[in-house]
Design an enzyme around this catalytic site. Structure first.
Site, PDB file in Angstrom:
ATOM      1  N   GLU A   1       0.909  -1.394  -0.112  1.00  0.00           N
ATOM      2  CA  GLU A   1      -0.020   0.070  -0.043  1.00  0.00           C
ATOM      3  C   GLU A   1       0.965   1.245   0.045  1.00  0.00           C
ATOM      4  O   GLU A   1       2.049   1.267   0.578  1.00  0.00           O
ATOM      5  CB  GLU A   1      -0.917   0.016   1.390  1.00  0.00           C
ATOM      6  CG  GLU A   1      -2.342   0.633   1.183  1.00  0.00           C
ATOM      7  CD  GLU A   1      -2.986  -0.308   0.252  1.00  0.00           C
ATOM      8  OE1 GLU A   1      -3.246   0.105  -1.025  1.00  0.00           O
ATOM      9  OE2 GLU A   1      -3.632  -1.191   0.583  1.00  0.00           O
ATOM     10  N   HIS A   2       0.590   2.276  -0.598  1.00  0.00           N
ATOM     11  CA  HIS A   2       1.318   3.583  -0.916  1.00  0.00           C
ATOM     12  C   HIS A   2       2.899   3.157  -1.317  1.00  0.00           C
ATOM     13  O   HIS A   2       3.690   3.925  -1.013  1.00  0.00           O
ATOM     14  CB  HIS A   2       1.185   4.330   0.566  1.00  0.00           C
ATOM     15  CG  HIS A   2      -0.155   4.794   0.705  1.00  0.00           C
ATOM     16  ND1 HIS A   2      -0.493   5.953   0.170  1.00  0.00           N
ATOM     17  CD2 HIS A   2      -1.347   4.404   1.508  1.00  0.00           C
ATOM     18  CE1 HIS A   2      -1.983   6.164   0.365  1.00  0.00           C
ATOM     19  NE2 HIS A   2      -2.222   5.186   1.487  1.00  0.00           N
TER      20      HIS A   2
ATOM     21  N   SER B   1     -15.043   3.986  -0.571  1.00  0.00           N
ATOM     22  CA  SER B   1     -14.758   2.861   0.343  1.00  0.00           C
ATOM     23  C   SER B   1     -13.376   2.108   0.117  1.00  0.00           C
ATOM     24  O   SER B   1     -13.140   1.162   0.747  1.00  0.00           O
ATOM     25  CB  SER B   1     -15.710   1.744   0.381  1.00  0.00           C
ATOM     26  OG  SER B   1     -15.707   1.231  -0.952  1.00  0.00           O
TER      27      SER B   1
ATOM     28  N   ASP C   1      -4.834   1.055  -9.127  1.00  0.00           N
ATOM     29  CA  ASP C   1      -6.266   0.701  -9.188  1.00  0.00           C
ATOM     30  C   ASP C   1      -6.649   0.391 -10.620  1.00  0.00           C
ATOM     31  O   ASP C   1      -7.555  -0.640 -11.038  1.00  0.00           O
ATOM     32  CB  ASP C   1      -6.939   1.740  -8.543  1.00  0.00           C
ATOM     33  CG  ASP C   1      -6.397   2.108  -7.197  1.00  0.00           C
ATOM     34  OD1 ASP C   1      -5.994   1.292  -6.769  1.00  0.00           O
ATOM     35  OD2 ASP C   1      -6.986   3.192  -6.671  1.00  0.00           O
TER      36      ASP C   1
END
Ligand code: GLA
Length: 380
Positions: free
Chosen positions: A31-32, A121, A170
């Site tokens: 993540e990130h 979300s 994404d």
């Protein structure tokens, strides 16, 4: 898809020429790291956005979404694609981005969308909307773009027209996912490989806390990482190994930037180790890496919140759970947990009751399957 088609016919009084589906994604680990030149490990999921579309002979572009019915039909002209501050700026941004990539859209079109991804979300409803639009345009106008290019076009639209400086994860997952697999993506080179999930169950719990990536926090993290990268004098934070980081971290004078960098460097290693663990069937190790990822996002990257911390911690105490972490950009959204298939029913019951007791709401819970990236469903 039938419903979206029927809605198209009702709204536009005409049958759609092309129908397609683009999935959302859940990131298992990493993540990130994407905008730091590192690795991510998402899968495309069984929730997403359907798009029905037809050409028009004039230059009018019309957009309707079952999810934003109150907005009605939103109209743009192909000669003025400036943002209107509505949800339709996302597909319009994609149309503009096709032009920037050398594929100008010369005709008008009618679009109808519907989706089952909860908004804001952390399951990438924006990317699914962008990739659905790109996939529909490719088919409608026979544009020779690859799914990877559609992902890049979607990211470009979001960066330039929406103002969120997101990485490529994404859109890439939505365009390039594969049924039954997670995809280990090197966000620097766009090299990737698929890793079968085997018989591990993936369950997502929605905290109900809405995040807004556009809110400056995401872009702030990017700036802090950029400052740390500059201080280390490297091409990308994730080009640094944890060992090198420990030697050189004193060069990052600002303690906040140093924490952000520590997260990125170690998270990149966790993503690589995680993919290896999954491929070799070591789900226990994968789960430990997920838990460590959550703690790093919480303490070093500071993108978690009380609700996500509670969900992740509670999950870890439930039998049959390998690991649990927040997923996506953070500041709310969902957790993802990996667990034994026969532990799912009990997990759902226990986590719902605990969350209800602590925060007063029953969380939405999704049994996730890994699915293919965007697909054409129908062509008339
Ligand atoms: C958002 C962005 C992605 C990625 C994640 C954090 O989902 O769109 O590019 O940076 O946050 O991993």
């Amino acid at each position: 898809m039938k419903k979206t088609e029927a809605l198209f016919e009702k709204i536009y009084n005409n049958a759609p020429e092309v129908c397609c589906f683009a999935p959302g994604r859940v990131n298992l680990i990493g993540e990130h790291t994407d905008y730091n030149g590192g690795h991510v490990f998402p899968c495309a999921i069984n929730l997403g956005i359907r798009c029905a579309v037809s050409r028009r002979s004039d230059g009018v572009l019309r957009f309707f979404s079952a999810n934003f019915q109150d907005s009605g039909i939103i109209k743009y002209s192909k000669d003025d694609l400036s943002a209107k501050g509505s949800w339709a700026d996302y597909p319009v941004g994609v149309i503009r981005a096709f032009g920037a990539f050398g594929y100008p859209i010369e005709s008008g079109a009618d679009f109808c969308f519907s989706g089952d991804l909860p908004d804001g979300s952390g399951l990438s409803s924006s990317a699914a909307l962008e990739v659905a639009t790109g996939t529909a345009l490719k088919e409608l106008f026979s544009i020779p773009v690859t799914p990877q290019e559609i992902a890049l076009i979607g990211q470009f639209a979001e960066n330039r027209f929406i103002g969120v400086n997101c990485g490529i994860m994404d859109q890439f997952a939505s365009a390039m996912g594969k049924r039954g697999c997670a995809v280990l993506l090197n966000a620097e080179t766009l090299g990737y490989k698929y890793a079968p999930l085997g018989d591990a169950a993936v369950v997502v719990v929605n905290s109900g806390v809405k995040h807004s990536l556009a809110s400056s926090a995401y872009n702030d993290r990017r700036r802090e990482c950029e400052a740390a990268r500059g201080a280390l004098k490297v091409s990308a934070l994730c080009a640094v190994t944890p060992e090198e980081f420990e030697e050189k971290k004193h060069l990052i004078a600002n303690p906040v930037c140093r924490k952000r960098a520590r997260h990125a460097v170690y998270e990149n290693r966790r993503a690589l180790d995680g993919a290896d663990a999954l491929i070799s069937g070591d789900l226990e190790l994968f789960g430990q890496l997920m838990n460590a990822s959550h703690e790093s996002l919480r303490r070093d990257y500071e993108v978690s919140c009380a609700e996500l911390d509670f969900l992740s911690e509670t999950a870890r105490s439930i039998s049959g759970v390998y690991g649990s972490r927040m997923t996506g950009g953070g500041f709310g959204g969902c957790t993802v947990s990996l667990l034994k298939p026969d532990a799912v029913a009990n997990y759902v019951e226990v986590i719902s009751a605990a969350y209800k007791e602590k925060f007063g709401i029953i969380p939405e819970i999704y049994n996730i399957t890994a699915e293919n990236g965007a697909e054409i469903i129908k062509r008339r």
